[in-house]
Design an enzyme around this catalytic site. Structure first.
Site, PDB file in Angstrom:
ATOM      1  N   PHE A 182       0.843  -1.184   0.000  1.00  0.00           N
ATOM      2  CA  PHE A 182       0.000   0.000   0.000  1.00  0.00           C
ATOM      3  C   PHE A 182       0.888   1.249   0.000  1.00  0.00           C
ATOM      4  O   PHE A 182       1.645   1.481   0.931  1.00  0.00           O
ATOM      5  CB  PHE A 182      -0.925  -0.001   1.217  1.00  0.00           C
ATOM      6  CG  PHE A 182      -2.010  -1.022   1.130  1.00  0.00           C
ATOM      7  CD1 PHE A 182      -3.154  -0.770   0.387  1.00  0.00           C
ATOM      8  CD2 PHE A 182      -1.885  -2.248   1.764  1.00  0.00           C
ATOM      9  CE1 PHE A 182      -4.165  -1.714   0.285  1.00  0.00           C
ATOM     10  CE2 PHE A 182      -2.883  -3.199   1.675  1.00  0.00           C
ATOM     11  CZ  PHE A 182      -4.022  -2.929   0.937  1.00  0.00           C
ATOM     12  N   ASP A 183       0.744   2.017  -1.047  1.00  0.00           N
ATOM     13  CA  ASP A 183       1.554   3.218  -1.224  1.00  0.00           C
ATOM     14  C   ASP A 183       0.757   4.430  -0.753  1.00  0.00           C
ATOM     15  O   ASP A 183      -0.254   4.797  -1.357  1.00  0.00           O
ATOM     16  CB  ASP A 183       1.932   3.363  -2.704  1.00  0.00           C
ATOM     17  CG  ASP A 183       2.771   4.594  -2.969  1.00  0.00           C
ATOM     18  OD1 ASP A 183       3.301   5.173  -2.001  1.00  0.00           O
ATOM     19  OD2 ASP A 183       2.905   4.976  -4.146  1.00  0.00           O
TER      20      ASP A 183
END
Length: 307
Positions: A182-183
């Site tokens: 998850f960025d």
């Protein structure tokens, strides 16, 4: 002073429905929304029971706990003990959160409302005054929205963005596995559907295409032209604005996969309302990951654990 219960049933039904909606969202329970309405109706039956039979067993602490079990069973059914206990404690947590908000509004608005035997009541005459119905139609949705947004933000903040997650992508009956994370900097959304866009690199996406198709897609990206795009992809691929590293604005090709599966915190989640952005080249220089996941994916109201 005469007590009229004109809006009591509606008030309590709306509260119960909002509580069950949030419990459904937090616990990711797979249930039809109609069952939530049925559960809210059953919960609201406390109104006539407590008003006409104030000394009944449901007015006691054990009775309320037993009745809450029945409410949750009616709304979500029973799949396993762990999930049921999660729903139970979440139900009471949300109840206290919304109840606190309603009492806050109660103190702001004065003496139009009271709480009696666990019920919200209004007193005046006839079918209640205008303030009573403003409270019903406006205050409840505001409290529900605020509670949902705060819980939404807590979920967002608690995502461990640097945790690598196994990812499965299915396109045209082909499934390929990769690794993503998850960025927190990925805010890319499809401007037409407002759905999140994840970014996958060439290594994971190229196997879904033939060499000729991949060359045509790459040419489409470079020339901003869809003339060479194969017929079977022209309806699935489109181009949207994209802001890269350093603030440089360009365009990125996206397409909708048949499905996407992410394993996060020992649970498998299935997504069908997400787009994939095509990154030519590799995202990670050391090959640690090949997919940048969107943090908003985990906040979808329809998010459910896959079987």
């Amino acid at each position: 002073m005469a007590l009229y219960l004109d809006a009591v049933w509606l008030l309590n039904f709306l509260i119960d429905w909002m509580i069950l909606q949030i419990v459904h969202w937090i616990t990711r329970s797979g249930t039809h929304r109609g069952w939530l309405i049925a559960g809210a109706f059953i919960a609201s039956l406390l109104v006539p029971v407590n008003v006409f039979f104030p000394e009944n067993i449901l007015a006691t602490l054990p009775g309320k706990i037993i009745f809450s079990f029945f409410i949750l069973m009616s709304s979500f059914g029973f799949k396993n003990t762990k999930l049921f206990l999660k729903q139970f404690f979440t139900f009471y947590f949300v109840t206290f959160a919304i109840g606190g908000g309603l009492f806050g509004i109660y103190f702001l608005m004065g003496q139009q409302f009271q709480s009696q035997d666990g019920l919200f009541i209004t007193y005046n005459s006839g079918y209640g005054d205008m303030i009573s119905w403003i409270f019903v139609l406006i205050a409840f949705p505001i409290v529900w929205w605020f509670t949902r947004r705060r819980l939404d933000q807590i979920t967002f903040d608690n995502i461990r963005f640097q945790e690598l997650c196994p990812v499965k992508i299915r396109v045209n009956n082909q499934i390929h596995e990769t690794t993503g994370f998850f960025d927190s900097g990925n805010h890319l959304m499809d401007p037409f559907t407002k759905k999140p866009v994840i970014i996958c690199d060439e290594k994971v996406l190229k196997p879904f295409f033939s060499d000729k198709e991949w060359h045509a897609i790459k040419s489409c990206h470079e020339n901003w032209s869809f003339e060479e795009l194969p017929d079977r992809w022209i309806s699935r691929i489109r181009m949207i604005p994209f802001q890269g590293v350093g603030g440089k604005r360009t365009f990125i090709l996206i397409f909708k996969p048949d499905s996407l599966y992410v394993r996060y915190q020992d649970r498998d989640y299935a997504f069908d309302q997400v787009f994939i952005g095509i990154q030519f080249g590799e995202l990670s220089s050391d090959g640690t990951y090949h997919c940048l996941l969107h943090p908003k994916m985990m906040q979808s109201s329809k998010l459910q654990a896959s079987s």
